[in-house]
Design an enzyme around this catalytic site. Structure first.
Site, PDB file in Angstrom:
ATOM      1  N   CYS A 152     -29.833  -7.764  24.385  1.00  0.00           N
ATOM      2  CA  CYS A 152     -30.707  -6.679  23.543  1.00  0.00           C
ATOM      3  C   CYS A 152     -31.187  -5.520  24.266  1.00  0.00           C
ATOM      4  O   CYS A 152     -30.830  -5.535  25.602  1.00  0.00           O
ATOM      5  CB  CYS A 152     -32.139  -7.432  23.086  1.00  0.00           C
ATOM      6  SG  CYS A 152     -31.465  -9.121  22.142  1.00  0.00           S
ATOM      7  N   GLY A 165     -27.074  -3.974  21.256  1.00  0.00           N
ATOM      8  CA  GLY A 165     -26.997  -4.684  20.244  1.00  0.00           C
ATOM      9  C   GLY A 165     -26.955  -3.900  18.851  1.00  0.00           C
ATOM     10  O   GLY A 165     -27.693  -2.945  18.411  1.00  0.00           O
ATOM     11  N   ASN A 216     -35.820  -8.760  25.644  1.00  0.00           N
ATOM     12  CA  ASN A 216     -34.540  -8.751  26.118  1.00  0.00           C
ATOM     13  C   ASN A 216     -34.218 -10.048  26.918  1.00  0.00           C
ATOM     14  O   ASN A 216     -34.954 -10.186  27.976  1.00  0.00           O
ATOM     15  CB  ASN A 216     -34.103  -7.640  26.708  1.00  0.00           C
ATOM     16  CG  ASN A 216     -32.701  -7.440  27.238  1.00  0.00           C
ATOM     17  OD1 ASN A 216     -32.249  -6.685  28.556  1.00  0.00           O
ATOM     18  ND2 ASN A 216     -31.664  -8.327  26.661  1.00  0.00           N
ATOM     19  N   GLY A 217     -33.309 -10.776  26.728  1.00  0.00           N
ATOM     20  CA  GLY A 217     -33.076 -11.980  27.590  1.00  0.00           C
ATOM     21  C   GLY A 217     -33.038 -13.413  26.979  1.00  0.00           C
ATOM     22  O   GLY A 217     -32.644 -13.468  25.773  1.00  0.00           O
ATOM     23  N   TYR A 243     -20.030  -4.642  32.781  1.00  0.00           N
ATOM     24  CA  TYR A 243     -19.925  -4.389  31.370  1.00  0.00           C
ATOM     25  C   TYR A 243     -20.884  -3.813  30.321  1.00  0.00           C
ATOM     26  O   TYR A 243     -20.670  -2.975  29.742  1.00  0.00           O
ATOM     27  CB  TYR A 243     -19.346  -5.738  30.726  1.00  0.00           C
ATOM     28  CG  TYR A 243     -18.873  -5.745  29.411  1.00  0.00           C
ATOM     29  CD1 TYR A 243     -17.884  -4.980  28.878  1.00  0.00           C
ATOM     30  CD2 TYR A 243     -19.927  -5.875  28.652  1.00  0.00           C
ATOM     31  CE1 TYR A 243     -17.860  -4.838  27.317  1.00  0.00           C
ATOM     32  CE2 TYR A 243     -19.883  -5.824  26.927  1.00  0.00           C
ATOM     33  CZ  TYR A 243     -19.097  -5.448  26.473  1.00  0.00           C
ATOM     34  OH  TYR A 243     -18.820  -5.106  25.130  1.00  0.00           O
TER      35      TYR A 243
HETATM   36  P1  AMP Z   1     -11.710 -11.281  26.204  1.00  0.00           P
HETATM   37  O1  AMP Z   1     -10.792 -10.712  25.084  1.00  0.00           O
HETATM   38  O2  AMP Z   1     -12.449 -12.521  25.374  1.00  0.00           O
HETATM   39  O3  AMP Z   1     -10.796 -11.921  27.415  1.00  0.00           O
HETATM   40  O4  AMP Z   1     -12.709 -10.607  26.552  1.00  0.00           O
HETATM   41  C1  AMP Z   1     -12.570  -9.319  27.415  1.00  0.00           C
HETATM   42  C2  AMP Z   1     -13.175  -8.189  27.072  1.00  0.00           C
HETATM   43  O5  AMP Z   1     -14.406  -8.104  26.448  1.00  0.00           O
HETATM   44  C3  AMP Z   1     -12.925  -7.185  28.145  1.00  0.00           C
HETATM   45  O6  AMP Z   1     -12.419  -5.887  27.743  1.00  0.00           O
HETATM   46  C4  AMP Z   1     -14.536  -6.635  28.336  1.00  0.00           C
HETATM   47  O7  AMP Z   1     -14.652  -5.258  28.393  1.00  0.00           O
HETATM   48  C5  AMP Z   1     -15.276  -7.386  27.143  1.00  0.00           C
HETATM   49  N1  AMP Z   1     -16.437  -8.058  27.346  1.00  0.00           N
HETATM   50  C6  AMP Z   1     -16.594  -8.766  28.695  1.00  0.00           C
HETATM   51  N2  AMP Z   1     -18.077  -9.183  28.449  1.00  0.00           N
HETATM   52  C7  AMP Z   1     -18.361  -9.182  27.206  1.00  0.00           C
HETATM   53  C8  AMP Z   1     -19.448  -9.507  26.256  1.00  0.00           C
HETATM   54  N3  AMP Z   1     -20.500 -10.225  27.102  1.00  0.00           N
HETATM   55  N4  AMP Z   1     -19.694  -8.973  25.144  1.00  0.00           N
HETATM   56  C9  AMP Z   1     -18.762  -8.346  24.741  1.00  0.00           C
HETATM   57  N5  AMP Z   1     -17.575  -7.864  25.069  1.00  0.00           N
HETATM   58  C10 AMP Z   1     -17.454  -8.384  26.418  1.00  0.00           C
END
Ligand code: AMP
Ligand code: SF4
Length: 469
Positions: A15, A41, A115-116, A255
């Protein structure tokens, strides 16, 4: 092999919080601040304001620009506000969990947002229910409000500090009474929270991009374990805990945060670029072009290109009208989602040896699809380079990095993973490389090394941590 019986994680939230004190049109400014943190979010949002006499609130499910309009913003009177954007990734979606909460109490109303993630929330909820608390939501944020009101302290600041001592986990809380704004961070400083100044007033925000958005000047970060109280007399700082440490979430840099935000004095774009540079040093490969996965990996790709001397190319574009793909309910939908969201540029990648940079691999869905798409478009080779270490463990502090058995790097070695995603080579940034890229700041890197900075409390989570399942 991981046992799926350990997958019942509690509610996880990613968040953003925003607060403002002593600035006219506090609700309108909160709208802009929250809008600039929409990436934190999209599930729901709300604002609570105060005109020193009464508190006013409006919240709903959906994005900031759809939830708020001139009519409802004009009803949020006052020069003080707190606001929230919410990303519920499991379980507790629905209006009841949208924040800020507005609590009515004979000793004074207050608004609260967070947030958390509180890792001992089930234990605290059970304890509070045994004492007669009745909860309105399934969010762990509400626990803090009950602790404040059930404590022994009569002074509000003391009650807050006493209650914070019960909470274990990650938090950046904002609390607004009719005349005072409180902002506090957990003792490990896992989630970011900064203060700025605007005219004669103060602004508090999860990310500094929101300060820039409304023309506020960054003053400083709130420290781990610090409780900042802002009222007519100005800013008062105190600490609820003595055993504090700096363990900022590394994923905020990798990220989660916006590239124009600064976290503990380090700009996010610069940090990501530095990760790309380190990656190029650790894992060079002969190729024709460097391509970043938009948007979060572009900075790392620039860094890799600069360090390696291989040209950066816009070999992939993002459809700006697609929604999120990460937390789609089924694998088939996630795969379709990746295709809707990202497309290689055929004339750029065709006939080329491509270095593809992504910030992370979680389930592996994105990488596998992108490698396949690049090859379909005529890329001769695809060398995948990931600007963070393998994610081998879940996050319990509010970032959805998925469950153990969904985390592909928790279940597969490098060579097997490379084969699975169909790349010609695969390399992850080392932990040491990440540390160096982030200027050796005090970090949480538990999803890369299982070194969790707090107790986890749940037997299931402990079992996962020890790899017993
Ligand atoms: P995946 O397809 O499941 O391997 O997710 C990897 C992709 O999701 C990468 O391109 C990241 O930029 C993105 N990503 C990494 N962490 C998160 C997160 N916590 N929430 C949403 N997207 C994420
Ligand atoms: Fe961030 Fe990972 Fe630590 Fe969670 S476990 S707070 S995602 S670094």
């Amino acid at each position: 092999m991981v046992n799926t019986q350990f997958d019942d994680r509690s509610l996880h939230e990613e968040c953003g919080v925003f607060g403002i004190y002593n600035v006219q049109e506090a609700a309108q400014l909160s709208f802009y601040g929250l809008h600039s943190m929409q990436h934190r979010g999209q599930e729901g949002t709300g604002i609570v304001t105060s005109d020193s006499e009464n508190l006013y609130g409006h919240k709903n499910e959906g994005q900031v620009r759809y939830v708020f309009n001139d009519a409802n913003l004009s009803k949020l009177k006052g020069d003080k506000a707190i606001g929230h954007v919410r990303y519920a990734t499991q379980g507790g979606s629905g209006l009841m969990n949208v924040q800020p909460f507005l609590f009515k109490h004979s000793t004074g109303d207050f608004g609260l947002c967070h947030n958390g993630n509180i890792v001992n929330s089930s234990q605290l909820r059970e304890f509070l229910e045994s004492k007669g608390s009745i909860f309105q939501s399934t969010s762990d944020t509400e626990i803090f409000a009950h602790l404040i009101k059930q404590g022994r302290q009569t002074n509000f600041l003391d009650a807050i500090k006493e209650s914070l001592l019960y909470l274990e986990g990650a938090f950046a809380f904002l609390l607004l009474t009719k005349d005072t704004l409180y902002a506090m961070r957990d003792k490990n400083g896992l989630r970011p929270l900064s203060i700025g100044q605007l005219d004669n007033g103060y602004v508090v925000s999860s990310e500094t991009c929101a300060l820039d958005m409304i023309g506020a000047t960054f003053t400083r970060d709130i420290l781990p374990g610090e409780v900042v109280m802002i009222n007519q007399e100005g800013i008062h700082s105190s600490f609820y805990a003595k055993d504090v440490q700096h363990r900022m979430c590394a994923m905020e840099y990798i990220y989660f945060s916006r590239p124009d935000s600064d976290i503990t004095g380090l700009n996010v774009h610069t940090a990501r670029k530095q990760c790309g540079r380190m990656l190029a040093q650790e894992a060079p490969v002969e190729a024709d072009i460097v391509v970043g996965v938009p948007d979060s990996s572009l900075s790392a790709a620039y860094g890799y290109a600069e360090e390696s001397g291989i040209p950066y190319e816009m070999g992939m574009i993002k459809n700006r009208y697609s929604g999120r793909t990460f937390i789609e309910p089924t694998q088939a939908m996630r795969e379709k989602g990746v295709k809707m969201k990202l497309s290689p540029v055929r004339s750029v990648v065709s006939g080329k040896r491509v270095i593809l940079i992504d910030d992370s691999i979680v389930r592996g869905t994105t990488s596998a699809n992108l490698v396949a798409m690049l090859k379909q478009m005529g890329a001769l080779e695809v060398h995948m380079r990931i600007a963070s270490p393998p994610i081998i463990a879940p996050c319990f502090y509010g970032v959805d990095t998925s469950t153990y058995d969904e985390l592909i790097s928790a279940n597969m070695g490098l060579d097997e993973l490379c084969e699975k995603i169909g790349a010609d080579s695969l390399y992850f940034l080392s932990e040491a490389g990440l540390q160096k890229a982030l200027n050796n700041k005090g970090l949480c890197m538990a999803c890369f090394n299982k070194n969790y900075p707090t107790e986890l409390y749940s037997k299931l989570e402990e079992a996962n941590k020890d790899g017993k399942c």
